[in-house]
Design a protein around this motif. Structure first.
Motif, PDB file in Angstrom:
ATOM      1  N   LYS A  92     -14.702  87.358 -73.538  1.00  0.00           N
ATOM      2  CA  LYS A  92     -13.926  88.360 -74.273  1.00  0.00           C
ATOM      3  C   LYS A  92     -14.085  88.041 -75.756  1.00  0.00           C
ATOM      4  O   LYS A  92     -13.469  87.108 -76.271  1.00  0.00           O
ATOM      5  N   ILE A  93     -14.933  88.825 -76.432  1.00  0.00           N
ATOM      6  CA  ILE A  93     -15.297  88.528 -77.816  1.00  0.00           C
ATOM      7  C   ILE A  93     -14.820  89.661 -78.708  1.00  0.00           C
ATOM      8  O   ILE A  93     -15.197  90.824 -78.502  1.00  0.00           O
ATOM      9  N   ASN A  94     -14.001  89.346 -79.689  1.00  0.00           N
ATOM     10  CA  ASN A  94     -13.545  90.341 -80.655  1.00  0.00           C
ATOM     11  C   ASN A  94     -14.750  90.919 -81.393  1.00  0.00           C
ATOM     12  O   ASN A  94     -15.607  90.182 -81.881  1.00  0.00           O
ATOM     13  N   GLU A  95     -14.796  92.266 -81.468  1.00  0.00           N
ATOM     14  CA  GLU A  95     -15.957  92.931 -82.085  1.00  0.00           C
ATOM     15  C   GLU A  95     -16.154  92.505 -83.542  1.00  0.00           C
ATOM     16  O   GLU A  95     -17.276  92.302 -83.995  1.00  0.00           O
ATOM     17  N   ASP A  96     -15.052  92.381 -84.299  1.00  0.00           N
ATOM     18  CA  ASP A  96     -15.164  91.988 -85.704  1.00  0.00           C
ATOM     19  C   ASP A  96     -15.642  90.544 -85.850  1.00  0.00           C
ATOM     20  O   ASP A  96     -16.253  90.176 -86.852  1.00  0.00           O
ATOM     21  N   ALA A  97     -15.365  89.731 -84.824  1.00  0.00           N
ATOM     22  CA  ALA A  97     -15.765  88.320 -84.892  1.00  0.00           C
ATOM     23  C   ALA A  97     -17.263  88.139 -84.673  1.00  0.00           C
ATOM     24  O   ALA A  97     -17.846  87.158 -85.143  1.00  0.00           O
ATOM     25  N   GLU A 133     -11.536  85.173 -81.059  1.00  0.00           N
ATOM     26  CA  GLU A 133     -10.715  86.107 -81.817  1.00  0.00           C
ATOM     27  C   GLU A 133     -10.694  85.712 -83.294  1.00  0.00           C
ATOM     28  O   GLU A 133     -11.074  84.590 -83.645  1.00  0.00           O
ATOM     29  N   ILE A 134     -10.244  86.633 -84.123  1.00  0.00           N
ATOM     30  CA  ILE A 134      -9.961  86.314 -85.521  1.00  0.00           C
ATOM     31  C   ILE A 134      -8.457  86.101 -85.636  1.00  0.00           C
ATOM     32  O   ILE A 134      -7.671  86.951 -85.227  1.00  0.00           O
ATOM     33  N   GLU A 135      -8.090  84.942 -86.176  1.00  0.00           N
ATOM     34  CA  GLU A 135      -6.661  84.619 -86.277  1.00  0.00           C
ATOM     35  C   GLU A 135      -6.412  83.786 -87.527  1.00  0.00           C
ATOM     36  O   GLU A 135      -7.096  82.782 -87.761  1.00  0.00           O
ATOM     37  N   ASN A 136      -5.435  84.205 -88.324  1.00  0.00           N
ATOM     38  CA  ASN A 136      -5.046  83.460 -89.531  1.00  0.00           C
ATOM     39  C   ASN A 136      -6.247  83.160 -90.434  1.00  0.00           C
ATOM     40  O   ASN A 136      -6.450  82.033 -90.882  1.00  0.00           O
ATOM     41  N   ASN A 137      -7.056  84.193 -90.695  1.00  0.00           N
ATOM     42  CA  ASN A 137      -8.235  84.077 -91.556  1.00  0.00           C
ATOM     43  C   ASN A 137      -9.209  83.008 -91.066  1.00  0.00           C
ATOM     44  O   ASN A 137      -9.843  82.298 -91.852  1.00  0.00           O
ATOM     45  N   ILE A 139     -11.668  81.792 -87.232  1.00  0.00           N
ATOM     46  CA  ILE A 139     -12.197  82.109 -85.911  1.00  0.00           C
ATOM     47  C   ILE A 139     -11.531  81.192 -84.895  1.00  0.00           C
ATOM     48  O   ILE A 139     -11.580  79.968 -85.025  1.00  0.00           O
ATOM     49  N   LEU A 140     -10.879  81.791 -83.897  1.00  0.00           N
ATOM     50  CA  LEU A 140     -10.244  81.020 -82.834  1.00  0.00           C
ATOM     51  C   LEU A 140     -11.076  81.151 -81.570  1.00  0.00           C
ATOM     52  O   LEU A 140     -11.328  82.264 -81.091  1.00  0.00           O
ATOM     53  N   ILE A 141     -11.518  80.025 -81.052  1.00  0.00           N
ATOM     54  CA  ILE A 141     -12.334  79.974 -79.844  1.00  0.00           C
ATOM     55  C   ILE A 141     -11.526  79.271 -78.762  1.00  0.00           C
ATOM     56  O   ILE A 141     -11.129  78.107 -78.929  1.00  0.00           O
ATOM     57  N   ASP A 142     -11.265  79.963 -77.665  1.00  0.00           N
ATOM     58  CA  ASP A 142     -10.556  79.381 -76.524  1.00  0.00           C
ATOM     59  C   ASP A 142     -11.491  79.338 -75.327  1.00  0.00           C
ATOM     60  O   ASP A 142     -12.128  80.348 -74.988  1.00  0.00           O
ATOM     61  N   VAL A 143     -11.582  78.188 -74.677  1.00  0.00           N
ATOM     62  CA  VAL A 143     -12.328  78.062 -73.431  1.00  0.00           C
ATOM     63  C   VAL A 143     -11.349  77.591 -72.364  1.00  0.00           C
ATOM     64  O   VAL A 143     -10.745  76.520 -72.481  1.00  0.00           O
ATOM     65  N   ILE A 144     -11.189  78.418 -71.344  1.00  0.00           N
ATOM     66  CA  ILE A 144     -10.177  78.217 -70.311  1.00  0.00           C
ATOM     67  C   ILE A 144     -10.871  77.924 -68.987  1.00  0.00           C
ATOM     68  O   ILE A 144     -11.881  78.548 -68.655  1.00  0.00           O
ATOM     69  N   ASP A 145     -10.336  76.966 -68.227  1.00  0.00           N
ATOM     70  CA  ASP A 145     -10.819  76.752 -66.860  1.00  0.00           C
ATOM     71  C   ASP A 145      -9.634  76.412 -65.966  1.00  0.00           C
ATOM     72  O   ASP A 145      -8.526  76.193 -66.453  1.00  0.00           O
ATOM     73  N   ASP A 146      -9.876  76.407 -64.661  1.00  0.00           N
ATOM     74  CA  ASP A 146      -8.772  76.157 -63.720  1.00  0.00           C
ATOM     75  C   ASP A 146      -8.948  74.856 -62.960  1.00  0.00           C
ATOM     76  O   ASP A 146      -8.492  74.704 -61.835  1.00  0.00           O
ATOM     77  N   GLY A 147      -9.597  73.900 -63.607  1.00  0.00           N
ATOM     78  CA  GLY A 147      -9.765  72.587 -62.989  1.00  0.00           C
ATOM     79  C   GLY A 147      -8.535  71.721 -63.177  1.00  0.00           C
ATOM     80  O   GLY A 147      -7.466  72.182 -63.599  1.00  0.00           O
ATOM     81  N   VAL A 189     -10.622  75.803 -80.494  1.00  0.00           N
ATOM     82  CA  VAL A 189     -11.198  75.397 -81.778  1.00  0.00           C
ATOM     83  C   VAL A 189     -10.892  76.499 -82.779  1.00  0.00           C
ATOM     84  O   VAL A 189     -11.137  77.676 -82.500  1.00  0.00           O
ATOM     85  N   TRP A 190     -10.344  76.114 -83.925  1.00  0.00           N
ATOM     86  CA  TRP A 190     -10.095  77.074 -85.009  1.00  0.00           C
ATOM     87  C   TRP A 190     -10.922  76.655 -86.210  1.00  0.00           C
ATOM     88  O   TRP A 190     -10.878  75.511 -86.652  1.00  0.00           O
ATOM     89  N   ILE A 191     -11.701  77.613 -86.728  1.00  0.00           N
ATOM     90  CA  ILE A 191     -12.600  77.354 -87.856  1.00  0.00           C
ATOM     91  C   ILE A 191     -12.277  78.345 -88.966  1.00  0.00           C
ATOM     92  O   ILE A 191     -12.250  79.563 -88.713  1.00  0.00           O
ATOM     93  N   PRO A 192     -12.040  77.890 -90.177  1.00  0.00           N
ATOM     94  CA  PRO A 192     -11.771  78.851 -91.267  1.00  0.00           C
ATOM     95  C   PRO A 192     -12.980  79.728 -91.546  1.00  0.00           C
ATOM     96  O   PRO A 192     -14.116  79.269 -91.450  1.00  0.00           O
ATOM     97  N   ILE A 193     -12.720  80.983 -91.863  1.00  0.00           N
ATOM     98  CA  ILE A 193     -13.808  81.895 -92.211  1.00  0.00           C
ATOM     99  C   ILE A 193     -14.245  81.601 -93.638  1.00  0.00           C
ATOM    100  O   ILE A 193     -13.435  81.514 -94.557  1.00  0.00           O
ATOM    101  N   THR A 194     -15.542  81.395 -93.804  1.00  0.00           N
ATOM    102  CA  THR A 194     -16.102  81.139 -95.127  1.00  0.00           C
ATOM    103  C   THR A 194     -17.128  82.226 -95.424  1.00  0.00           C
ATOM    104  O   THR A 194     -17.522  83.005 -94.562  1.00  0.00           O
ATOM    105  N   ASN A 195     -17.609  82.261 -96.661  1.00  0.00           N
ATOM    106  CA  ASN A 195     -18.601  83.259 -97.054  1.00  0.00           C
ATOM    107  C   ASN A 195     -20.010  82.867 -96.693  1.00  0.00           C
ATOM    108  O   ASN A 195     -20.934  83.667 -96.792  1.00  0.00           O
TER     109      ASN A 195
END
Length: 196
Positions: A92-97, A133-137, A139-147, A189-195
């Motif tokens: 599930k990838i945000n289009e703007d991201a 997703e884009i969150e708080n200026n 990039i927020l990357i979530d990887v979920i598993d059910d282990g 993982v949250w990474i600040p958006i840079t130019n």
């Protein structure tokens, strides 16, 4: 000098591909070659495509998220052949991201780690979900598993260590990586958006 040192450190990290992944993939190709030439061909082409991304001829350290996702897709195709219907994944990838730039090889090691440690002991299946997703200026990357739950101090293997190292070199304390077991098990993982 500092810039050159940073570049050299990034190149050293970037050049690493988990050798266990390569060994497992090549062994699977060898096994499939006897009985299933179609799967052998598909797996070999996916491995070739993955290595094309991994071998960074231009020494580029950043990549568009949509291109990183393509690399992840090649990786998942390989793992799907290995594990067949025991492995399920959704993206599930945000289009703007998609057009945002991130350091190369941030997402793939997270997926690799989720597959390695994400198999449910009861069902012997692994369900992995990637959300970007884009969150708080940033990039927020979530990887979920059910282990099984993460231990109090998760094992920092080959891939995760490369992420820690890369984020520290590029962002210092500005980027964040954390994990939770509840209400869902995930690595974020949250990474600040840079130019750049």
């Amino acid at each position: 000098m500092e810039a050159l040192k940073t570049k050299a450190e990034l190149q050293a990290i970037q050049s690493r591909i988990n050798p266990h992944f390569l060994y497992n993939s090549l062994n699977s190709i060898a096994s499939l070659a006897i009985n299933n030439p179609n799967k052998t061909r598909t797996m070999a082409l996916s491995l070739s495509e993955f290595c094309r991304f991994a071998i960074n001829k231009n020494n580029e350290h950043n990549i568009l998220i949509e291109d990183e996702i393509k690399m992840v897709g090649s990786y998942l195709e390989i793992e799907k052949i290995r594990f067949e219907n025991r492995l399920n994944f959704s993206l599930k990838i945000n289009e703007d991201a998609k057009k945002k730039s991130i350091p190369k090889f941030i997402i793939q090691p997270l997926i690799e780690n989720a597959i390695k440690y994400g198999f449910n002991k009861t069902s012997n299946t692994c369900n992995v979900q990637l959300i970007v997703e884009i969150e708080n200026n940033g990039i927020l990357i979530d990887v979920i598993d059910d282990g099984s739950d993460f231990p109090e101090t998760p094992i920092c293997g080959y891939g995760l260590q490369s992420i820690y190292d890369k984020l520290e070199i590029l962002y210092g304390t500005k980027a964040k990586i954390n994990w939770t077991n509840a209400p869902i098990k995930k690595v974020s993982v949250w990474i600040p958006i840079t130019n750049s």
